[in-house]
Design a protein around this motif. Structure first.
Motif, mmCIF file in Angstrom:
data_model
loop_
_atom_site.group_PDB
_atom_site.id
_atom_site.type_symbol
_atom_site.label_atom_id
_atom_site.label_comp_id
_atom_site.label_asym_id
_atom_site.label_seq_id
_atom_site.Cartn_x
_atom_site.Cartn_y
_atom_site.Cartn_z
ATOM 1 N N THR A 1 0.803 -1.212 0.003
ATOM 2 C CA THR A 1 0.241 -0.062 0.039
ATOM 3 C C THR A 1 0.856 1.166 -0.095
ATOM 4 O O THR A 1 0.403 2.125 -0.826
ATOM 5 N N ALA A 2 1.870 1.437 0.815
ATOM 6 C CA ALA A 2 2.709 2.460 0.968
ATOM 7 C C ALA A 2 3.539 2.376 -0.377
ATOM 8 O O ALA A 2 3.869 3.798 -0.941
ATOM 9 N N LEU A 3 4.052 1.604 -1.018
ATOM 10 C CA LEU A 3 4.787 1.751 -2.058
ATOM 11 C C LEU A 3 3.708 2.204 -3.342
ATOM 12 O O LEU A 3 4.355 3.277 -4.123
ATOM 13 N N THR A 4 2.760 1.976 -3.549
ATOM 14 C CA THR A 4 1.632 2.450 -4.236
ATOM 15 C C THR A 4 1.260 3.973 -4.399
ATOM 16 O O THR A 4 1.389 4.776 -5.138
ATOM 17 N N LEU A 5 1.134 4.268 -2.787
ATOM 18 C CA LEU A 5 0.540 5.596 -2.561
ATOM 19 C C LEU A 5 1.666 6.428 -2.693
ATOM 20 O O LEU A 5 1.512 7.777 -3.222
ATOM 21 N N VAL A 6 3.030 6.238 -2.469
ATOM 22 C CA VAL A 6 4.165 7.224 -2.547
ATOM 23 C C VAL A 6 4.288 7.519 -4.133
ATOM 24 O O VAL A 6 4.356 8.628 -4.573
ATOM 25 N N ASP A 7 4.249 6.265 -5.061
ATOM 26 C CA ASP A 7 4.335 6.663 -6.331
ATOM 27 C C ASP A 7 3.469 7.374 -6.925
ATOM 28 O O ASP A 7 3.527 8.283 -7.732
ATOM 29 N N TYR A 8 2.152 7.312 -6.429
ATOM 30 C CA TYR A 8 1.061 8.194 -6.736
ATOM 31 C C TYR A 8 0.965 9.857 -6.470
ATOM 32 O O TYR A 8 0.346 10.686 -7.062
ATOM 33 N N LEU A 9 1.540 9.773 -5.189
ATOM 34 C CA LEU A 9 1.757 11.254 -4.733
ATOM 35 C C LEU A 9 2.896 11.842 -5.531
ATOM 36 O O LEU A 9 2.463 13.148 -5.906
ATOM 37 N N PHE A 10 3.792 11.273 -5.890
ATOM 38 C CA PHE A 10 4.791 12.015 -6.693
ATOM 39 C C PHE A 10 4.232 12.266 -7.889
ATOM 40 O O PHE A 10 4.504 13.309 -8.669
ATOM 41 N N GLU A 11 3.237 11.169 -8.604
ATOM 42 C CA GLU A 11 2.657 11.347 -10.066
ATOM 43 C C GLU A 11 1.647 12.682 -9.874
ATOM 44 O O GLU A 11 1.529 13.225 -10.959
ATOM 45 N N ARG A 12 1.025 12.816 -8.803
ATOM 46 C CA ARG A 12 0.141 13.841 -8.825
ATOM 47 C C ARG A 12 1.050 15.325 -9.013
ATOM 48 O O ARG A 12 0.244 16.217 -9.637
ATOM 49 N N ILE A 13 2.367 15.660 -8.510
ATOM 50 C CA ILE A 13 2.928 16.806 -8.867
ATOM 51 C C ILE A 13 2.817 17.178 -10.224
ATOM 52 O O ILE A 13 2.864 18.419 -10.433
ATOM 53 N N PHE A 14 2.848 16.158 -11.128
ATOM 54 C CA PHE A 14 2.732 16.397 -12.495
ATOM 55 C C PHE A 14 1.515 16.486 -13.116
ATOM 56 O O PHE A 14 1.328 16.714 -14.409
ATOM 57 N N SER A 15 0.178 16.742 -12.250
ATOM 58 C CA SER A 15 -0.931 16.774 -12.706
ATOM 59 C C SER A 15 -1.444 17.994 -13.075
ATOM 60 O O SER A 15 -2.349 18.178 -14.023
ATOM 61 N N ARG A 16 -0.805 18.918 -12.343
ATOM 62 C CA ARG A 16 -1.140 20.359 -12.541
ATOM 63 C C ARG A 16 -0.151 21.234 -12.682
ATOM 64 O O ARG A 16 0.963 21.149 -11.834
ATOM 65 N N ILE A 17 -0.249 22.447 -13.377
ATOM 66 C CA ILE A 17 0.771 23.357 -13.638
ATOM 67 C C ILE A 17 1.252 24.034 -12.228
ATOM 68 O O ILE A 17 2.543 24.272 -12.020
ATOM 69 N N ASP A 18 0.320 24.325 -11.620
ATOM 70 C CA ASP A 18 0.654 25.190 -10.271
ATOM 71 C C ASP A 18 1.365 24.059 -9.229
ATOM 72 O O ASP A 18 2.016 24.723 -8.481
ATOM 73 N N LEU A 19 1.141 22.750 -9.198
ATOM 74 C CA LEU A 19 1.874 21.795 -8.444
ATOM 75 C C LEU A 19 3.250 21.653 -8.777
ATOM 76 O O LEU A 19 4.251 21.769 -8.077
ATOM 77 N N ILE A 20 3.521 21.874 -10.154
ATOM 78 C CA ILE A 20 4.714 21.814 -10.901
ATOM 79 C C ILE A 20 5.544 22.942 -10.297
ATOM 80 O O ILE A 20 6.760 23.037 -10.066
ATOM 81 N N LYS A 21 4.951 24.083 -10.382
ATOM 82 C CA LYS A 21 5.449 25.463 -10.047
ATOM 83 C C LYS A 21 6.037 25.547 -8.457
ATOM 84 O O LYS A 21 6.992 25.917 -8.152
ATOM 85 N N LYS A 22 4.987 25.058 -7.925
ATOM 86 C CA LYS A 22 5.237 25.222 -6.288
ATOM 87 C C LYS A 22 6.398 24.209 -6.066
ATOM 88 O O LYS A 22 7.259 24.451 -5.205
ATOM 89 N N ALA A 23 6.570 23.155 -6.849
ATOM 90 C CA ALA A 23 7.779 22.120 -6.620
ATOM 91 C C ALA A 23 9.029 22.507 -6.985
ATOM 92 O O ALA A 23 10.107 22.286 -6.398
ATOM 93 N N LEU A 24 8.904 23.363 -7.914
ATOM 94 C CA LEU A 24 10.187 23.753 -8.564
ATOM 95 C C LEU A 24 10.775 25.166 -8.406
ATOM 96 O O LEU A 24 12.039 25.560 -8.701
ATOM 97 N N LEU A 25 9.764 26.263 -7.960
ATOM 98 C CA LEU A 25 10.177 27.616 -7.960
ATOM 99 C C LEU A 25 10.100 28.018 -6.552
ATOM 100 O O LEU A 25 9.658 27.383 -5.503
#
Length: 366
Positions: A342-366
Motif C-alpha cells: 500500500t505504501a509503495l503504491t501511494l508514494v508512487d501516486y503522490l509523486f505522480e500527482r505533482i505532474f498533474s497540474r501546472i501550479d503544483l509543478i511550479k510549487k515544486a520547482l520555484l
C-alpha cells in the motif's frame, strides 16, 4: 524473469530466493534528505519474520537488513538505495522429494510449464519469503508518507470463521497478540481455532483490512491506472491473496444506488464531509480525501502435513505428505506486507500527482 519491478516514480526491483544466499531490493526514485537507518527498516521486518509465534513457521531467521547504498550520514542521497537480507537458516534437504512432483496449491507446476525449470527449495522465487524485500522497501515508503501525515494501518479482520467485533477495536491490540487482531477476545477465539487446525495437520485463511488516513484528495489516475486498480494490482501481487475489495466491496452488488452512494454534506465549520464511505475513499480512480478502506482475502497455507493427492513428473498419480517448516496460517505475517505494498503504491501516486497540474509543478520547482 520479468515482473520483479514495481512502480514508476518510486520504483523497486526485488531479487533473491527462499533458499538462496540472500534476498534484497533496489529502490530508485527516493528523494534525498530523508532520515533513514537500518533500525527504521528493521522494525517492519521484525513484524514479518518467521519463528515468532506458535502460528508461524519455526524457521529461525533474524532477517537483519543491511543498507548497501543510497544513504550517507543518516540521510538518503537521492541515489539508488540497495538493501540486503541474508538467509541463515535454510534446510533445503526438506524439499528434495518435491523436485519430482507438484505440490497442490503451489506454483511448482506453473513454473515448470513457463520456464521448463524451477528452484524447488521452498518454492524459490515463488516463496512467500520474497516479501521480505517488499517489506524493507515499504518501510522507506512509509517514512516518506509520514512526511505528508499519511498513516497506514492494516490488521487481521478474520481468521477462518472468527471475525473481530468493531465495537471492541483497539489499535494497540494489533501488536499485543500473535494474530495481529485489534480485538483481544476474537484473537483468543481464533487462536483456539488454529490449535484445532494444527492438530488436524491442516491450515487456515482469513481477511486483512487496511485503512489509510491522511491521503489528500486528487491522488490517482483515471481510466487504466485508477488508484484502486493499482492498489488492487499491488495487493494481488502478494502470493497468498485471492481477492481484494474496496469500501462496501462485493456487498455493493446487493445494494441499491441510494444505499451505496456516499452523500456529501458541509459541516457547521464549512468542511466537506460524507455521510458514509461505501466508495472506500476512492471515486473514479481518484482519492476523495476520506479514509481509504480495503480488504484482502488470504488463502490457507498451501503447505500442509496432511496427505494430499497429486502427480509426479513421470506421469503417475501419487500421494504426497509435504515435509519442512510451514505456517499453519499466513494472515498475521502478511499484515505488514499489505501495509508495505500500500505504501509503495501511494508514494508512487503522490509523486505522480505533482505532474498533474501546472501550479503544483511550479510549487515544486520555484
Amino acid at each position: 524473469m520479468a515482473g520483479s519491478i514495481f512502480g514508476k516514480h518510486f520504483q523497486i526491483s526485488t531479487w533473491g530466493e527462499s533458499h538462496g544466499k540472500a534476498l534484497g531490493v533496489v529502490i530508485d526514485g527516493c528523494p534525498a534528505g530523508i532520515s533513514l537507518s537500518e533500525e527504521d527498516i528493521q522494525k517492519d521486518l521484525d513484524r514479518r519474520k518467521p519463528g515468532q509465534s506458535p502460528f508461524s513457521t519455526p524457521r529461525k531467521e533474524s532477517d537483519k537488513v543491511e543498507i548497501l547504498s543510497g544513504v550517507f550520514e543518516g540521510k538518503t542521497t537521492g541515489t539508488p538505495i540497495s538493501l540486503i537480507v541474508y538467509n541463515t537458516n535454510q534446510r533445503s534437504y526438506d524439499y528434495s522429494e518435491i523436485a519430482k512432483c507438484y505440490r497442490p496449491g503451489h506454483a511448482d507446476f506453473t513454473y515448470d510449464e513457463k520456464y521448463g525449470f524451477r528452484d524447488y527449495r521452498g518454492g524459490g522465487r515463488s516463496s512467500g519469503r520474497e516479501t521480505t524485500a517488499r517489506v524493507a522497501a515499504g518501510a522507506i515508503a512509509k517514512k516518506i508518507l509520514a512526511e505528508f501525515g499519511v498513516d497506514i494501518m492494516a490488521y487481521t479482520l478474520s481468521i477462518g470463521p472468527v471475525s473481530i467485533d468493531p465495537a471492541k477495536f483497539k489499535r494497540d491490540e494489533i501488536f499485543n497478540n500473535f494474530l495481529a487482531m485489534p480485538d483481544q477476545e476474537a484473537a483468543e477465539k481464533a487462536a483456539a481455532y488454529l490449535h484445532e487446525i494444527k492438530e488436524r495437520e491442516d491450515s487456515a485463511g482469513g481477511m486483512i483490512e487496511c485503512v489509510v488516513n491522511g491521503l489528500p484528495s486528487g491522488v490517482g489516475e483515471p481510466v487504466f491506472e485508477k488508484l484502486d486498480a493499482m492498489l488492487g494490482k499491488a495487493i494481488l501481487s502478494i502470493g497468498a491473496v485471492k481477492g481484494v475489495e474496496f469500501g462496501s466491496g462485493f456487498n455493493a452488488a446487493r445494494m441499491t444506488g441510494w444505499e451505496n452512494n456516499d452523500f456529501f454534506q458541509y459541516d457547521e465549520e464549512g468542511h466537506l464531509t460524507k455521510l458514509s464511505n461505501n466508495a472506500g475513499g476512492i471515486v473514479g480512480g481518484i482519492s476523495d480525501g476520506f479514509p481509504i478502506v480495503f480488504r484482502a482475502a488470504i488463502k490457507p497455507t498451501s503447505s500442509i502435513h496432511r496427505m494430499q493427492k497429486t502427480v509426479n513428473k513421470a506421469g503417475q498419480n501419487i500421494e504426497l505428505q509435504v515435509e519442512g517448516r510451514h505456517d499453519p496460517i499466513i494472515v498475521p505475517r502478511a499484515v505488514i506486507v499489505v501495509e508495505a505494498m500500500t505504501a509503495l503504491t501511494l508514494v508512487d501516486y503522490l509523486f505522480e500527482r505533482i505532474f498533474s497540474r501546472i501550479d503544483l509543478i511550479k510549487k515544486a520547482l520555484l
